[in-house]
Design a protein around this motif. Structure first.
Motif, PDB file in Angstrom:
ATOM      1  N   SER A 155       0.862  -1.118   0.147  1.00  0.00           N
ATOM      2  CA  SER A 155      -0.044   0.134  -0.255  1.00  0.00           C
ATOM      3  C   SER A 155       0.865   1.283   0.002  1.00  0.00           C
ATOM      4  N   LYS A 156       2.055   1.098   0.614  1.00  0.00           N
ATOM      5  CA  LYS A 156       2.717   2.453   0.795  1.00  0.00           C
ATOM      6  C   LYS A 156       3.669   2.550  -0.665  1.00  0.00           C
ATOM      7  N   LYS A 157       3.830   1.460  -1.329  1.00  0.00           N
ATOM      8  CA  LYS A 157       4.409   1.643  -2.564  1.00  0.00           C
ATOM      9  C   LYS A 157       3.535   2.044  -3.805  1.00  0.00           C
ATOM     10  N   ALA A 158       2.278   1.656  -3.566  1.00  0.00           N
ATOM     11  CA  ALA A 158       1.293   2.210  -4.172  1.00  0.00           C
ATOM     12  C   ALA A 158       0.933   3.658  -4.127  1.00  0.00           C
ATOM     13  N   ASN A 159       1.172   4.168  -2.813  1.00  0.00           N
ATOM     14  CA  ASN A 159       1.078   5.552  -2.512  1.00  0.00           C
ATOM     15  C   ASN A 159       2.039   6.452  -3.384  1.00  0.00           C
ATOM     16  N   GLU A 160       3.333   5.762  -3.436  1.00  0.00           N
ATOM     17  CA  GLU A 160       4.456   6.570  -4.369  1.00  0.00           C
ATOM     18  C   GLU A 160       4.126   6.599  -5.660  1.00  0.00           C
ATOM     19  N   LEU A 161       3.501   5.439  -6.290  1.00  0.00           N
ATOM     20  CA  LEU A 161       3.089   5.452  -7.690  1.00  0.00           C
ATOM     21  C   LEU A 161       1.866   6.397  -8.006  1.00  0.00           C
ATOM     22  N   MET A 162       1.095   6.525  -7.042  1.00  0.00           N
ATOM     23  CA  MET A 162      -0.162   7.327  -7.009  1.00  0.00           C
ATOM     24  C   MET A 162       0.217   8.649  -7.396  1.00  0.00           C
ATOM     25  N   ALA A 163       1.117   9.313  -6.183  1.00  0.00           N
ATOM     26  CA  ALA A 163       1.663  10.452  -6.167  1.00  0.00           C
ATOM     27  C   ALA A 163       2.332  10.765  -7.498  1.00  0.00           C
ATOM     28  N   HIS A 164       3.252  10.110  -7.857  1.00  0.00           N
ATOM     29  CA  HIS A 164       3.901  10.331  -9.199  1.00  0.00           C
ATOM     30  C   HIS A 164       2.807  10.647 -10.302  1.00  0.00           C
ATOM     31  N   THR A 165       1.964   9.839 -10.443  1.00  0.00           N
ATOM     32  CA  THR A 165       1.029  10.024 -11.495  1.00  0.00           C
ATOM     33  C   THR A 165       0.456  11.609 -11.374  1.00  0.00           C
ATOM     34  N   TYR A 166       0.077  12.081 -10.065  1.00  0.00           N
ATOM     35  CA  TYR A 166      -0.315  13.440 -10.060  1.00  0.00           C
ATOM     36  C   TYR A 166       0.619  14.735 -10.075  1.00  0.00           C
ATOM     37  N   SER A 167       1.836  14.032  -9.836  1.00  0.00           N
ATOM     38  CA  SER A 167       3.035  15.132 -10.276  1.00  0.00           C
ATOM     39  C   SER A 167       3.098  15.095 -11.603  1.00  0.00           C
ATOM     40  N   HIS A 168       3.201  14.064 -12.423  1.00  0.00           N
ATOM     41  CA  HIS A 168       3.203  14.288 -13.599  1.00  0.00           C
ATOM     42  C   HIS A 168       1.895  14.662 -14.744  1.00  0.00           C
ATOM     43  N   LEU A 169       0.678  14.395 -14.167  1.00  0.00           N
ATOM     44  CA  LEU A 169      -0.415  14.830 -14.904  1.00  0.00           C
ATOM     45  C   LEU A 169      -0.881  16.280 -14.440  1.00  0.00           C
ATOM     46  N   TYR A 170      -0.607  16.803 -13.305  1.00  0.00           N
ATOM     47  CA  TYR A 170      -1.323  17.928 -12.651  1.00  0.00           C
ATOM     48  C   TYR A 170      -0.133  18.918 -12.170  1.00  0.00           C
ATOM     49  N   GLY A 171       1.225  18.439 -12.219  1.00  0.00           N
ATOM     50  CA  GLY A 171       2.279  19.206 -11.867  1.00  0.00           C
ATOM     51  C   GLY A 171       2.226  19.652 -10.338  1.00  0.00           C
ATOM     52  N   LEU A 172       1.563  18.395  -9.550  1.00  0.00           N
ATOM     53  CA  LEU A 172       1.504  18.547  -7.941  1.00  0.00           C
ATOM     54  C   LEU A 172       2.826  18.147  -7.377  1.00  0.00           C
ATOM     55  N   PRO A 173       3.533  19.085  -6.758  1.00  0.00           N
ATOM     56  CA  PRO A 173       4.789  18.551  -6.148  1.00  0.00           C
ATOM     57  C   PRO A 173       4.524  17.747  -4.971  1.00  0.00           C
TER      58      PRO A 173
END
Length: 335
Positions: A155-173
Motif C-alpha cells: 500500500s505504501k509503494k502504491a502511494n508512491e506510484l499514485m503520487a507520481h501520477t499526480y505530479s506528472h499529470l497535474y504538476g503537483l509537487p
C-alpha cells in the motif's frame, strides 16, 4: 503557512504539529481517532496542542470522499502532510481491508483535494517496508522496490506510484518519505520498544523475533520531524537529468521526490533490549521466536539524497533516544 496534517493525533503527526505550531504556522489537524491502539493516548497527545490558537482539529476519516473534498474547498491549505494511514506489518495479515480503505482510498482523496486546491506541496508518509525482499544495503531511494513482503508495504509503494501520477499529470509537487522504525516519547503502543517496556515492567516475557537477529535502523522522533519539516519547506522539483531509458526511481521529470529518513546506523534487536534493560533497571524474560511473516530481517537507510537536497542527516544515538523514551514512559504511566 497554513498546513493540513492528517493523522494529527498519531505519534509522528502529534510531534509534527507541535513543531509547526511552535514556529507560527496555522495547523489544521485531521484524525479519525480510531481504536487501532489506545485512544486515550491519542487524546493525551491532542491535549498538549489543542489549546493553541493556531491549531484546529477536524475529526474525519480519510476515506470520507465528500468530507475530504469539502474540507479542501472550505480551507486554503498552502501545504499538506499526509501521515494518516493504517499502520503495522503484522496487522495487515489479520485485517487487510483496513489498508485498502485508509492507505489507498484515503490517499486518492488527499491527492484529489491537493490537485483541485492547487496545494503548493504534498508530503506524505511512505515506509522502509517498501524495500521488501531487497537485500542490498543500505537501502537507497534509487533502488527498485518491486517485491513488497506485506500488504502494508504494497500500500505504501502504491502511494508512491499514485503520487507520481499526480505530479506528472497535474504538476503537483509531491515528496514521499520512507520512515525507518520511528521511536521516542509518545510512541505507538504496537511498536517493539513500547511493547518491551510494558512487558518488562509488568514482569512478563517479551517476544523476540528472528531469535534476536533482527537489525533495525531505529530513528528518533525528533530526527523524523526535522526531516519532515525540511522537506515540507523544500517543494519537490523535476530532475532535469532524469532519463526514461535509465529511470531513477527516486526522482522524475515531474516534480516528484522520494527520501529515506533513517538513522543510517542499524542496531541489532538484542542490543536495543540491553539498552532498555539498563534504563529500566530490570532484566527481561525473553521468548525467542522465528521471523514472522511479512517481516524483513534488516533495515538500513541510505540518506544521501536527504542530506544533499535539504542538508539534514538523522543522528540521535539509540542510547539517548531510549533514555528519553523511558523517562516519558515512566512519567506518563506512573511506573
Amino acid at each position: 503557512m497554513k498546513v493540513l496534517v492528517t493523522g494529527a493525533a498519531g505519534f509522528i503527526g502529534f510531534h509534527l504539529c507541535q513543531r509547526l505550531l511552535k514556529r507560527g504556522d496555522e495547523v489544521v489537524g485531521l484524525d479519525n481517532l480510531n481504536d487501532y491502539y489506545d485512544v486515550n493516548l491519542k487524546y493525551a497527545r491532542l491535549a498538549q496542542i489543542e489549546s493553541q490558537s493556531n491549531f484546529r482539529l477536524v475529526k474525519m476519516d480519510l476515506a470520507d470522499r465528500e468530507g475530504i473534498a469539502d474540507l479542501f474547498r472550505a480551507e486554503s491549505f498552502d501545504r499538506v502532510v499526509n501521515l494518516a494511514a493504517q499502520a503495522g506489518v503484522r496487522y495487515s495479515l489479520i485485517n487487510p481491508h483496513a489498508y485498502i480503505d485508509s492507505n489507498l482510498q484515503g490517499f486518492i482523496n488527499i491527492l484529489e483535494g491537493c490537485r483541485h486546491a492547487n496545494v503548493e506541496h504534498l508530503v506524505y508518509a511512505s515506509s522502509s517496508s517498501v524495500y521488501g525482499a531487497n537485500t542490498s544495503m543500505p537501502f537507497s531511494v534509487h533502488d527498485n522496490v518491486d517485491h513488497p513482503l506485506s500488504l502494508y508495504a504494497a500500500s505504501k509503494k502504491a502511494n508512491e506510484l499514485m503520487a507520481h501520477t499526480y505530479s506528472h499529470l497535474y504538476g503537483l509537487p509531491t515528496t514521499g518519505l520512507r520512515f525507518f522504525t520511528v521511536y521516542g516519547p509518545w510512541g505507538r503502543p504496537d511498536m517493539a520498544l513500547f511493547l518491551f517496556a510494558r512487558a518488562i515492567l509488568a514482569g512478563e516475557p517479551i517476544d523476540v523475533f528472528n531469535y534476536g537477529k533482527m537489525r533495525r535502523d531505529f530513528t528518533y522522533i525528533d530526527d523524523i520531524v526535522e526531516g519532515v519539516v525540511r522537506t515540507l519547506d523544500h517543494p519537490a522539483t523535476p530532475n532535469p537529468q532524469w532519463d526514461g531509458a535509465t529511470p531513477d526511481p527516486g526522482t522524475s521529470a515531474a516534480p516528484y521526490r522520494l527520501y529515506n529518513i533513517g538513522n543510517n546506523n542499524p542496531v541489532e534487536l538484542m542490543y536495543l533490549i540491553e539498552v532498555l534493560e539498563k534504563q529500566l533497571g530490570v532484566t527481561a524474560q525473553k521468548n525467542m521466536l522465528p521471523l514472522q511473516p511479512g517481516d524483513v530481517p534488516a533495515t538500513y537507510a541510505d540518506v544521501d539524497a536527504l542530506t544533499t537536497d535539504v542538508g539534514f542527516k538523522p543522528a540521535t544515538p539509540i542510547e539517548v533516544g531510549v533514555e528519553r523514551f523511558v523517562a516519558w514512559y515512566r512519567e506518563f504511566y506512573n511506573k
